[in-house]
Each structure stands twice: as structure tokens, then as C-alpha cells.
Design a protein around this motif. Structure first.
Motif, PDB file in Angstrom:
ATOM      1  N   LEU A  46       0.949  -1.160  -0.146  1.00  0.00           N
ATOM      2  CA  LEU A  46      -0.047   0.157   0.159  1.00  0.00           C
ATOM      3  C   LEU A  46       0.961   0.983   0.044  1.00  0.00           C
ATOM      4  CD1 LEU A  46      -2.778  -0.983   2.703  1.00  0.00           C
ATOM      5  CD2 LEU A  46      -2.676  -1.190   0.197  1.00  0.00           C
ATOM      6  N   THR A  47       0.202   2.413  -0.489  1.00  0.00           N
ATOM      7  CA  THR A  47       0.879   3.754  -0.342  1.00  0.00           C
ATOM      8  C   THR A  47       0.916   3.999   1.199  1.00  0.00           C
ATOM      9  OG1 THR A  47      -0.929   5.077  -0.657  1.00  0.00           O
ATOM     10  CG2 THR A  47       0.223   4.404  -2.800  1.00  0.00           C
ATOM     11  N   LEU A  48       1.531   5.015   1.372  1.00  0.00           N
ATOM     12  CA  LEU A  48       1.474   5.638   2.936  1.00  0.00           C
ATOM     13  C   LEU A  48      -0.076   5.891   3.215  1.00  0.00           C
ATOM     14  CD1 LEU A  48       2.827   6.541   5.510  1.00  0.00           C
ATOM     15  CD2 LEU A  48       3.478   8.630   4.528  1.00  0.00           C
ATOM     16  N   ALA A  53      -0.407  17.792   0.207  1.00  0.00           N
ATOM     17  CA  ALA A  53      -1.454  17.024  -0.389  1.00  0.00           C
ATOM     18  C   ALA A  53      -1.963  15.685   0.224  1.00  0.00           C
ATOM     19  CB  ALA A  53      -0.996  16.928  -1.803  1.00  0.00           C
ATOM     20  N   GLU A  54      -0.952  14.826   0.887  1.00  0.00           N
ATOM     21  CA  GLU A  54      -1.446  13.876   1.359  1.00  0.00           C
ATOM     22  C   GLU A  54      -2.041  14.177   2.821  1.00  0.00           C
ATOM     23  OE1 GLU A  54       1.789  10.822  -0.420  1.00  0.00           O
ATOM     24  OE2 GLU A  54       2.568  11.867   1.481  1.00  0.00           O
ATOM     25  N   THR A  55      -1.410  14.978   3.364  1.00  0.00           N
ATOM     26  CA  THR A  55      -2.174  15.580   4.828  1.00  0.00           C
ATOM     27  C   THR A  55      -3.274  16.091   4.528  1.00  0.00           C
ATOM     28  OG1 THR A  55       0.075  16.193   5.652  1.00  0.00           O
ATOM     29  CG2 THR A  55      -1.631  17.274   6.550  1.00  0.00           C
ATOM     30  N   ALA A  56      -3.752  16.878   3.330  1.00  0.00           N
ATOM     31  CA  ALA A  56      -5.081  17.294   3.245  1.00  0.00           C
ATOM     32  C   ALA A  56      -5.910  16.057   3.008  1.00  0.00           C
ATOM     33  CB  ALA A  56      -5.063  18.377   1.957  1.00  0.00           C
ATOM     34  N   ARG A  57      -5.673  15.210   2.436  1.00  0.00           N
ATOM     35  CA  ARG A  57      -6.250  14.017   1.970  1.00  0.00           C
ATOM     36  C   ARG A  57      -6.698  13.295   3.186  1.00  0.00           C
ATOM     37  NH1 ARG A  57      -4.136   9.500  -2.199  1.00  0.00           N
ATOM     38  NH2 ARG A  57      -6.001   8.528  -1.360  1.00  0.00           N
ATOM     39  N   ILE A  58      -5.700  12.724   4.108  1.00  0.00           N
ATOM     40  CA  ILE A  58      -5.982  12.079   5.238  1.00  0.00           C
ATOM     41  C   ILE A  58      -6.921  12.954   6.119  1.00  0.00           C
ATOM     42  CG2 ILE A  58      -4.053  12.605   6.815  1.00  0.00           C
ATOM     43  CD1 ILE A  58      -5.301   9.000   5.975  1.00  0.00           C
TER      44      ILE A  58
END
Ligand SMILES: Nc1ncnc2c1ncn2[C@@H]1O[C@H](COP(=O)(O)OP(=O)(O)OP(=O)(O)O)[C@@H](O)[C@H]1O
Length: 250
Positions: free
Chosen positions: A148-150, A181-186
Motif C-alpha cells: 500500500l501507499t502511505l 497534499a497527502e495531509t489534506a487527503r487524510i
């Protein structure tokens, strides 16, 4: 409204270090609290005491009125408290589905599992597959988490938390190691799937996640709570800015 969680005078020492020095904190049912503070200020120690991984040296932790301070982690999990860890603790040799199943079972008693009927097992499978589907991971149910991705790993971890049907969720740096961007997604995923209907405390150094999720923030410094209140007022507090942000605007 009666508090869902009421912490009073919570103290924990490690040799000469006082990680928590008489912390008072309360949380209403359904409330979301951001817990911030410099490195080593006692945030994870607070989670470790709340989840039963460390016993406190003094103080009380009332969950819906019952003092759970010093209870074993499994008993606290059964009382409705689940947590995530800074470093992901997924079971690497198990499939995604089995990771969720293990989380459900860690909150259940041995007796409940022994007597699980075939119908109950089928029901469990369908509930856990629905949970994986909620995060778009159902097609990977039989894969190991290593592929899986992070962000997907964090999603799986969140699915594991939810599989244990918690009333109080403790999230320890859910955006650790993530890009903006990942922080916004999570952050969106947590808002959509974790917050509704639950009391939540989030530890995070990334302020965009804290301000997106939490109306209220508490600040620890050297084991002492130095601020607790509406997010903007706390982040603008000169004492907080000095101790945490070195007076940078946040
Ligand atoms: N198991 C332990 N043994 C000894 N000292 C510990 C232990 N756990 C925490 N401490 C100490 O307690 C203090 C608080 O640590 P804690 O990990 O709770 O801080 P934190 O605010 O979560 O920090 P960070 O933001 O870096 O994760 C630190 O001085 C730390 O070294």
C-alpha cells in the motif's frame, strides 16, 4: 452535558523526567480536541496512559464516569477507547482483511470469539469488507499491507480503529511523513469517517490538519497544560506562540 472523558491531576514520571505533571483535561461527547506541544512535552505519554500502555503515578481518568486509570490496554479497548500510534503498527504478514479482523478481536473477549457462530462469522466478514470498501480498499482485501501507499496504510489503520467500534479515538500524528497534499487527503478522510458520532483527540505537529479538524486545542509544555480553548485563540496566544512556534505566526 456530562463529559465523555475527564482527566484530573494526571501525573507520570520516568525516572527524573516528569512527562505529565498534574494534567486536567475534559472532553464532551462528540468533541474533537487537537493536542499540540513541542517535542517531548508529554502528548504521547498522555495517550499511553489513556490507552493503558502506561499506568499513571497519580490522577484519575474517567471515561463516561468510570475511573479507568491503570486498567490494562485490552480492558480499556473493550470500554470503547482505541488509538493509533506515531509509527504504523500494521500486521505486515497478514492481509488487509485479517488486519481488520485482528483489531475487532483485540476488543472482544475470548468467550465471545469462542462462541462465534457461522452466521456471526459471515456477518463479521460482510461488516469488515464494507469497512474496507469505505476506504476503497476492498479489491486489496487479500493483499499484504506492504504493497500500500502511505496514505492507504493510514487509511487501513483508521479502518482498524473503526473495526473496534470505539467511542473515544486517540490519533497520534496521523499525517506523520506526509506531503501537504497527502495531509489534506487524510484530514478529509478523518473528518468524513472518524469524527461523526465520536469523541476524538488528535496529536499532530502539522497545523493545517489540526485547524481543519479541531475547533478546540490544548497545548502541553514540559508535561503541563499551558492553554486550552477555541483553536484560533489558542494559536494566537503569545505564550503558545513563544513556547511552540518560537513566535512565528501559524
Ligand atoms: N518509556 C519512556 N521511558 C523514559 N522516558 C520516556 C518514556 N516515554 C516518554 N518519556 C519521556 O517523557 C517526556 C515526554 O515524552 P512524550 O513522548 O510523551 O512527548 P511528545 O510530546 O509526545 O513528543 P513528540 O512530539 O516528539 O512525539 C520526554 O522527556 C520523553 O523522553
Amino acid at each position: 452535558m456530562a463529559a465523555a472523558l475527564e482527566i484530573s491531576g494526571l501525573t507520570r514520571r520516568f525516572g527524573g523526567v516528569t512527562a505529565l505533571a498534574g494534567v486536567d483535561l475534559s472532553l464532551l461527547p462528540g468533541e474533537v480536541l487537537g493536542l499540540i506541544g513541542p517535542n517531548g512535552s508529554g502528548k504521547t505519554s498522555l495517550f499511553n496512559v489513556l490507552s493503558g500502555h502506561y499506568a499513571p503515578d497519580a490522577g484519575a481518568v474517567r471515561l463516561d464516569g468510570r475511573d479507568i486509570a491503570g486498567w490494562a490496554p485490552r480492558r480499556i479497548a473493550r470500554a470503547g477507547v482505541t488509538r493509533s500510534f506515531q509509527n504504523l503498527r500494521l500486521l505486515k504478514r497478514l492481509s488487509l482483511y485479517e488486519n481488520l479482523r485482528a483489531a475487532t478481536h483485540s476488543a472482544a473477549s475470548g468467550r465471545e470469539l469462542f462462541w462465534q457462530s457461522r452466521a456471526a462469522k459471515r456477518r463479521e466478514r460482510s461488516q469488515l469488507m464494507d469497512l474496507l470498501a469505505l476506504f476503497g480498499l476492498e479489491d486489496k482485501a487479500d493483499d499484504a499491507p506492504g504493497a500500500l501507499t502511505l496514505v492507504e496504510m493510514r487509511q487501513l489503520e483508521i479502518a482498524r480503529l473503526l473495526a473496534a467500534r470505539p467511542r473515544l479515538v486517540l490519533l497520534d500524528e496521523p499525517a506523520a511523513g506526509m506531503t501537504p497534499a497527502e495531509t489534506a487527503r487524510i484530514s478529509r478522510i478523518i473528518a468524513e469517517h472518524v469524527l461523526p458520532g465520536r469523541s476524538v483527540i488528535v496529536i499532530e505537529h502539522k497545523m493545517p490538519l489540526i485547524t481543519a479538524l479541531c475547533r478546540r486545542i490544548a497545548v502541553l509544555q514540559a508535561g503541563v497544560k499551558i492553554a486550552d480553548g477555541p483553536a484560533r485563540a489558542v494559536l494566537d496566544d503569545p505564550l503558545v506562540r513563544q513556547s511552540y512556534f518560537g513566535s512565528r505566526p501559524c
